[in-house]
Design a protein around this motif. Structure first.
Motif, PDB file in Angstrom:
ATOM      1  N   ALA A  47       0.827  -1.208   0.000  1.00 62.76           N
ATOM      2  CA  ALA A  47       0.000   0.000   0.000  1.00 62.76           C
ATOM      3  C   ALA A  47       0.862   1.260   0.000  1.00 62.76           C
ATOM      4  CB  ALA A  47      -0.929  -0.016   1.216  1.00 62.76           C
ATOM      5  N   MET A  48       1.915   1.276   0.823  1.00 59.24           N
ATOM      6  CA  MET A  48       2.760   2.464   0.894  1.00 59.24           C
ATOM      7  C   MET A  48       3.517   2.695  -0.404  1.00 59.24           C
ATOM      8  SD  MET A  48       2.345   3.954   3.819  1.00 59.24           S
ATOM      9  CE  MET A  48       3.827   4.921   4.082  1.00 59.24           C
ATOM     10  N   VAL A  49       3.993   1.636  -1.019  1.00 56.92           N
ATOM     11  CA  VAL A  49       4.684   1.777  -2.309  1.00 56.92           C
ATOM     12  C   VAL A  49       3.720   2.285  -3.370  1.00 56.92           C
ATOM     13  CG1 VAL A  49       5.843   0.497  -4.149  1.00 56.92           C
ATOM     14  CG2 VAL A  49       6.477   0.098  -1.762  1.00 56.92           C
ATOM     15  N   GLN A  50       2.455   1.800  -3.331  1.00 60.85           N
ATOM     16  CA  GLN A  50       1.456   2.282  -4.283  1.00 60.85           C
ATOM     17  C   GLN A  50       1.213   3.779  -4.104  1.00 60.85           C
ATOM     18  OE1 GLN A  50      -0.273   0.658  -6.896  1.00 60.85           O
ATOM     19  NE2 GLN A  50      -0.737   2.817  -7.275  1.00 60.85           N
ATOM     20  N   LEU A  51       1.154   4.228  -2.825  1.00 60.32           N
ATOM     21  CA  LEU A  51       0.986   5.661  -2.572  1.00 60.32           C
ATOM     22  C   LEU A  51       2.201   6.447  -3.054  1.00 60.32           C
ATOM     23  CD1 LEU A  51      -0.610   5.626   1.014  1.00 60.32           C
ATOM     24  CD2 LEU A  51      -1.750   6.069  -1.169  1.00 60.32           C
ATOM     25  N   ALA A  52       3.387   5.875  -2.860  1.00 51.55           N
ATOM     26  CA  ALA A  52       4.596   6.547  -3.344  1.00 51.55           C
ATOM     27  C   ALA A  52       4.592   6.638  -4.869  1.00 51.55           C
ATOM     28  CB  ALA A  52       5.831   5.796  -2.852  1.00 51.55           C
ATOM     29  N   GLN A  53       4.158   5.534  -5.531  1.00 51.17           N
ATOM     30  CA  GLN A  53       4.070   5.551  -6.992  1.00 51.17           C
ATOM     31  C   GLN A  53       3.075   6.599  -7.459  1.00 51.17           C
ATOM     32  OE1 GLN A  53       5.816   3.799  -9.342  1.00 51.17           O
ATOM     33  NE2 GLN A  53       4.710   5.044 -10.845  1.00 51.17           N
ATOM     34  N   ASN A  54       1.972   6.730  -6.737  1.00 52.05           N
ATOM     35  CA  ASN A  54       0.961   7.732  -7.072  1.00 52.05           C
ATOM     36  C   ASN A  54       1.540   9.137  -6.910  1.00 52.05           C
ATOM     37  OD1 ASN A  54      -2.057   8.179  -7.574  1.00 52.05           O
ATOM     38  ND2 ASN A  54      -1.714   9.414  -5.745  1.00 52.05           N
ATOM     39  N   ALA A  55       2.367   9.328  -5.860  1.00 52.61           N
ATOM     40  CA  ALA A  55       3.002  10.630  -5.659  1.00 52.61           C
ATOM     41  C   ALA A  55       3.971  10.937  -6.790  1.00 52.61           C
ATOM     42  CB  ALA A  55       3.718  10.654  -4.308  1.00 52.61           C
ATOM     43  N   VAL A  56       4.680   9.915  -7.270  1.00 58.06           N
ATOM     44  CA  VAL A  56       5.618  10.130  -8.370  1.00 58.06           C
ATOM     45  C   VAL A  56       4.885  10.580  -9.629  1.00 58.06           C
ATOM     46  CG1 VAL A  56       7.247   8.951  -9.920  1.00 58.06           C
ATOM     47  CG2 VAL A  56       7.360   8.580  -7.440  1.00 58.06           C
TER      48      VAL A  56
ATOM     49  N   GLY B 174      -2.106   8.882  19.643  1.00 54.87           N
ATOM     50  CA  GLY B 174      -2.949   8.306  20.688  1.00 54.87           C
ATOM     51  C   GLY B 174      -2.926   6.786  20.591  1.00 54.87           C
ATOM     52  N   PRO B 175      -4.088   6.161  20.588  1.00 55.18           N
ATOM     53  CA  PRO B 175      -4.117   4.698  20.500  1.00 55.18           C
ATOM     54  C   PRO B 175      -3.904   4.178  19.088  1.00 55.18           C
ATOM     55  CG  PRO B 175      -6.346   5.555  20.611  1.00 55.18           C
ATOM     56  CD  PRO B 175      -5.426   6.734  20.795  1.00 55.18           C
ATOM     57  N   ASP B 176      -3.950   5.050  18.082  1.00 60.92           N
ATOM     58  CA  ASP B 176      -3.815   4.626  16.691  1.00 60.92           C
ATOM     59  C   ASP B 176      -2.427   4.946  16.159  1.00 60.92           C
ATOM     60  OD1 ASP B 176      -6.470   3.838  16.730  1.00 60.92           O
ATOM     61  OD2 ASP B 176      -7.175   5.811  16.056  1.00 60.92           O
ATOM     62  N   ILE B 177      -2.126   4.306  15.039  1.00 60.06           N
ATOM     63  CA  ILE B 177      -0.871   4.601  14.338  1.00 60.06           C
ATOM     64  C   ILE B 177      -1.193   5.078  12.936  1.00 60.06           C
ATOM     65  CG2 ILE B 177       0.490   2.956  15.673  1.00 60.06           C
ATOM     66  CD1 ILE B 177       0.238   0.996  13.373  1.00 60.06           C
ATOM     67  N   GLU B 178      -0.318   5.892  12.393  1.00 59.87           N
ATOM     68  CA  GLU B 178      -0.495   6.464  11.062  1.00 59.87           C
ATOM     69  C   GLU B 178       0.767   6.235  10.242  1.00 59.87           C
ATOM     70  OE1 GLU B 178      -1.482  10.547  11.273  1.00 59.87           O
ATOM     71  OE2 GLU B 178      -3.367  10.246  12.397  1.00 59.87           O
ATOM     72  N   LEU B 179       0.587   5.837   9.003  1.00 62.16           N
ATOM     73  CA  LEU B 179       1.660   5.804   8.014  1.00 62.16           C
ATOM     74  C   LEU B 179       1.215   6.703   6.860  1.00 62.16           C
ATOM     75  CD1 LEU B 179       1.356   2.554   9.093  1.00 62.16           C
ATOM     76  CD2 LEU B 179       3.530   2.486   7.859  1.00 62.16           C
ATOM     77  N   TYR B 180       2.113   7.550   6.371  1.00 64.80           N
ATOM     78  CA  TYR B 180       1.665   8.521   5.382  1.00 64.80           C
ATOM     79  C   TYR B 180       2.732   8.726   4.305  1.00 64.80           C
ATOM     80  CZ  TYR B 180       4.636  11.736   8.055  1.00 64.80           C
ATOM     81  OH  TYR B 180       5.688  12.329   8.691  1.00 64.80           O
ATOM     82  N   VAL B 181       2.207   9.188   3.166  1.00 68.71           N
ATOM     83  CA  VAL B 181       3.057   9.639   2.049  1.00 68.71           C
ATOM     84  C   VAL B 181       2.552  11.020   1.661  1.00 68.71           C
ATOM     85  CG1 VAL B 181       3.781   9.248  -0.322  1.00 68.71           C
ATOM     86  CG2 VAL B 181       3.517   7.300   1.243  1.00 68.71           C
ATOM     87  N   ALA B 182       3.418  12.021   1.771  1.00 67.50           N
ATOM     88  CA  ALA B 182       3.037  13.400   1.473  1.00 67.50           C
ATOM     89  C   ALA B 182       3.874  13.905   0.307  1.00 67.50           C
ATOM     90  CB  ALA B 182       3.233  14.287   2.705  1.00 67.50           C
ATOM     91  N   ASP B 183       3.199  14.472  -0.710  1.00 65.18           N
ATOM     92  CA  ASP B 183       3.931  15.017  -1.862  1.00 65.18           C
ATOM     93  C   ASP B 183       3.681  16.512  -1.956  1.00 65.18           C
ATOM     94  OD1 ASP B 183       1.643  15.683  -3.678  1.00 65.18           O
ATOM     95  OD2 ASP B 183       1.300  13.508  -3.581  1.00 65.18           O
TER      96      ASP B 183
END
Length: 455
Positions: free
Chosen positions: A349-358, A375-384
């Motif tokens: 999923a993260m690589v797909q988001l990175a490809q989308n950013a490219v 808080g109780p949750d975790i976040e992974l993000y790709v910002a362009d």
């Protein structure tokens, strides 16, 4: 219930008959004991001495006794060859044939070696007990007999048994009617479930069962409705899958067929046609693989969670994404926590988001990859820092075969519009979701919001 009621009635009858037997046996033993005691200790009131005449003994004893209505007290004196002479109290017995009138029965009782017994006659049963008065060292010359006719008490027990059966029958009918009505009301939702199941078709999955109450039947109806919801979603996803696949594959198939039909004999033209056809076939292959991946997302084994160090996972994604294009790749931040994730699916999923950013940034523009604990949750993000996403496309871009509206001067992506759908499917399979946020200074930030973290 019928078996239970009959069993109760039969058992009650047996208990009552047993009580009659016990009472009769006790009465016979009591009368026989009283006579034996009188014979041993009694004296003739005329002589003041012990009795020497059996007839006198019997007459004097009978005068002093008071028998029950169904009881006969008889004194017998032996008369060889004939029925024994008898003495009795002068009163009527409420039976068809009293014992004192049945000479054959008197003879059988007098001659019997037993002290007690039962005499079965056509006119009714007799229970009897006997105490003999014998000559010194000789045969019996007289006997005291107490006889009881249990027929009337047995008839009363049988009448009570019949009344109990009648009452049980009425109770059974009433209970059956009430049970029928109550069972009908209880099972009505079950019939509704059966009717709804019989009327369901692939074209109509909209029927639902009304739920009333909070009992097990209501829970069954709710479960059935939930199952229909899942079936409806599954059939809708299946139809959407077929429609989308047909729509997206129709264009490359048409292109391939058109080029092959128009292909000439010129080697250069043939080489160009083969290149175009191969490119379309590769695109078809990617579309099919993405569709199959989305179809697998509905399966429970789509993800296999395991304990993962989020910092290490984020760094691996950053290293892999750097090869996707010449961008200013930055590892913004990492969360030093542990979480239960499927590392391969999250990386995908993260690589797909990175490809989308490219695809939506120019060479040299910044793309940041990071993770954090919120808080109780975790976040992974790709910002362009690209052109961003139009506001009206915020939700559309996560649907299958849907692409955002390109901004002026921006190139339209070459994909089939399945990448972000795959990202959303992976996030939802982890019990999370994917969100789109604006990047400070321009651009788009795609965030995977996942489950709890463990420090």
């Amino acid at each position: 219930m019928a078996v239970g009621l009959v069993s109760v009635a039969t058992t009650t009858r047996s208990i009552l008959l047993r009580d009659v037997d016990h009472r009769v046996n006790g009465l016979l033993a009591q009368e026989a004991g009283e006579f034996a005691n009188f014979e041993e200790r009694g004296v003739d009131p005329e002589t003041g001495r012990p009795f020497t005449d059996p007839s006198r003994l019997l007459e004097e004893f009978l005068v002093r006794q008071y028998a029950d209505p169904d009881e006969e007290l008889i004194g017998l004196v032996d008369r060889p060859g004939r029925a024994p002479a008898h003495f009795r109290q002068p009163r009527d017995i409420p039976v068809a044939l009293p014992l004192y009138k049945d000479r054959d029965a008197l003879r059988r009782i007098f001659d019997s070696p037993d002290a007690t017994g039962t005499l079965h006659r056509a006119s009714g049963e007799i229970r009897w007990a006997k105490v003999t008065v014998a000559r010194a060292g000789g045969e019996a010359e007289a006997a005291f007999v107490v006889a009881f006719h249990p027929g009337r008490e047995q008839s009363a027990v049988n009448e009570e048994f019949r009344i109990l059966l009648a009452i049980s029958g009425v109770a059974l009918l009433m209970t059956t009617g009430i049970g029928w009505a109550v069972a009908g009301r209880i099972l009505k939702p079950v019939r509704l479930v059966r009717t709804a199941a019989a009327q369901l078709t692939e074209q109509d999955l909209t029927r639902r069962i009304p739920v009333h109450g909070r009992d097990d039947i209501a829970a069954l109806a709710e479960t059935f409705n939930d199952m229909l919801d899942r079936l409806e979603r599954a059939f809708a996803a299946q139809r959407e899958f077929v429609d989308d696949a047909g729509h997206e594959l129709r264009t490359p198939i048409t292109i391939v067929r058109g080029h092959l039909e128009l292909m000439g004999d010129d080697p250069a033209e043939r080489e160009e046609t083969i290149r175009l056809v191969t490119d379309e076939l590769d695109r078809m292959s990617r579309i099919v693989e993405d569709l199959l991946l989305l179809a697998k997302a509905e399966r429970p084994d789509f993800v296999t969670p395991e304990p993962v160090q989020l910092a290490e996972l984020t760094a691996d994604v950053y290293v892999k994404a750097r090869t996707l294009g010449e961008r200013d790749w930055q590892l913004a931040e990492v969360a030093d926590v542990e979480a239960a994730l499927d590392p391969q699916r999250i990386t995908q999923a993260m690589v797909q988001l990175a490809q989308n950013a490219v695809q939506h940034t120019a060479p040299g523009q910044t793309v940041r990859i990071g993770s954090r604990a919120d808080g109780p949750d975790i976040e992974l993000y790709v910002a362009d820092s690209g052109c961003g996403v139009q506001p009206q496309d915020g939700e559309v871009i996560f649907e299958r075969f849907r692409r955002g509206t390109p901004r002026r001067g921006a190139a339209r992506g070459s994909g089939a519009g399945l990448g972000l759908s795959i990202v959303r499917a992976i996030a939802e399979a982890h019990g999370g979701r994917v969100r789109l946020r604006d990047t400070d200074g321009g651009g788009a930030t795609f965030v995977l919001l996942l489950g709890e973290a463990h420090t």
